[in-house]
Design a protein around this motif. Sequence first.
Motif, mmCIF file in Angstrom:
data_model
loop_
_atom_site.group_PDB
_atom_site.id
_atom_site.type_symbol
_atom_site.label_atom_id
_atom_site.label_comp_id
_atom_site.label_asym_id
_atom_site.label_seq_id
_atom_site.Cartn_x
_atom_site.Cartn_y
_atom_site.Cartn_z
ATOM 1 N N ASN A 1 0.819 -1.211 0.000
ATOM 2 C CA ASN A 1 0.000 0.000 0.000
ATOM 3 C C ASN A 1 0.857 1.268 0.000
ATOM 4 O O ASN A 1 0.761 2.109 0.889
ATOM 5 C CB ASN A 1 -0.984 -0.006 1.164
ATOM 6 N N LEU A 32 -9.593 3.274 -10.838
ATOM 7 C CA LEU A 32 -9.704 1.821 -10.779
ATOM 8 C C LEU A 32 -9.397 1.349 -9.367
ATOM 9 O O LEU A 32 -8.495 1.867 -8.715
ATOM 10 C CB LEU A 32 -8.702 1.174 -11.738
ATOM 11 N N SER A 33 -10.119 0.357 -8.928
ATOM 12 C CA SER A 33 -9.864 -0.215 -7.611
ATOM 13 C C SER A 33 -9.116 -1.526 -7.776
ATOM 14 O O SER A 33 -9.652 -2.489 -8.324
ATOM 15 C CB SER A 33 -11.182 -0.444 -6.880
ATOM 16 N N GLN A 34 -7.870 -1.550 -7.355
ATOM 17 C CA GLN A 34 -7.044 -2.740 -7.346
ATOM 18 C C GLN A 34 -7.014 -3.438 -8.708
ATOM 19 O O GLN A 34 -7.408 -4.588 -8.852
ATOM 20 C CB GLN A 34 -7.480 -3.674 -6.230
ATOM 21 N N TRP A 91 -6.373 4.249 -16.773
ATOM 22 C CA TRP A 91 -5.944 4.326 -15.381
ATOM 23 C C TRP A 91 -6.405 5.622 -14.738
ATOM 24 O O TRP A 91 -6.710 5.656 -13.549
ATOM 25 C CB TRP A 91 -4.435 4.167 -15.284
ATOM 26 N N SER A 115 -4.391 1.031 -7.363
ATOM 27 C CA SER A 115 -5.689 1.702 -7.294
ATOM 28 C C SER A 115 -5.460 3.145 -7.698
ATOM 29 O O SER A 115 -4.441 3.749 -7.333
ATOM 30 C CB SER A 115 -6.276 1.663 -5.878
ATOM 31 N N THR A 116 -6.386 3.692 -8.471
ATOM 32 C CA THR A 116 -6.299 5.075 -8.931
ATOM 33 C C THR A 116 -7.640 5.759 -8.720
ATOM 34 O O THR A 116 -8.647 5.101 -8.451
ATOM 35 C CB THR A 116 -5.917 5.140 -10.424
ATOM 36 N N GLN A 117 -7.648 7.087 -8.857
ATOM 37 C CA GLN A 117 -8.873 7.866 -8.662
ATOM 38 C C GLN A 117 -9.075 8.815 -9.842
ATOM 39 O O GLN A 117 -8.103 9.331 -10.395
ATOM 40 C CB GLN A 117 -8.781 8.697 -7.381
ATOM 41 N N THR A 129 -2.266 4.263 -5.411
ATOM 42 C CA THR A 129 -1.693 3.367 -4.402
ATOM 43 C C THR A 129 -1.158 2.132 -5.108
ATOM 44 O O THR A 129 -1.859 1.523 -5.914
ATOM 45 C CB THR A 129 -2.749 2.943 -3.361
ATOM 46 N N ARG A 150 -0.296 -4.372 -8.794
ATOM 47 C CA ARG A 150 -1.710 -4.099 -8.477
ATOM 48 C C ARG A 150 -1.804 -2.674 -7.952
ATOM 49 O O ARG A 150 -1.168 -2.321 -6.956
ATOM 50 C CB ARG A 150 -2.230 -5.109 -7.461
ATOM 51 N N HIS A 160 -0.381 -1.477 -4.399
ATOM 52 C CA HIS A 160 -0.700 -2.453 -3.351
ATOM 53 C C HIS A 160 0.380 -3.522 -3.219
ATOM 54 O O HIS A 160 0.879 -3.779 -2.132
ATOM 55 C CB HIS A 160 -2.059 -3.097 -3.617
#
Length: 195
Positions: A33, A130-132, A126, A155-157, A165, A153, A167
């Motif tokens: 993370n 995207l979550s994980q 991206w 995560s983006t916003q 992040t 892996r 992971h």
Amino acid sequence: MSVQSRIARTALLSALAAALPAGAAEVCSPLRNLNVPATGEGLYLNLITGVSGEAESLAPGFDIDPYARQIGEPPGQLKFYWGSAANGGAGVVSSGTTFAVLQPGAVIGPDALFSRAGFDGDTSLWQAGLSQAYLGLRFKNEGSGAINYGWIRLSTQPPLGFPVTIHDWCYDDAGAPATVPAADAIYADGFELPG
């Protein structure tokens, strides 16, 4: 399952993997993370050593650097930097320079389409958030000198990809293709850790 339980399970599985015979080639990080700053430097990451830093000098031999593009329209977009061409680093693309979001079962190997595009690479999938999700890549293993294949892996916003992040990641240290795991496959083994 709580985050603590997942972390404990990951640590247990990592310890079990370390006890496998020397021929085992898949190498996976524990859950990390790592937060990627929305700066022009971003976060440099060496996948072999696990060392990361907000400057190239802090992560010698880095393999990937997610960062925020500082010029161009719009500024602040997520981009991927692969370092010098000598390291062989590149990301899996669906076509051209569009970095792909890989699905479970996707194989990352010499037959995959790769791009080294950094500043001009298309990360729109991206940036949407995207979550994980999985980014496939290749890089030169500084220990063996071989090209290794694997995934990260992330995560983006929306709307530009940040915050980002990292992971965890896996790669095959023998140079064989790597496969994106099924969703939560590492946690779907049917046993629970105490607590």
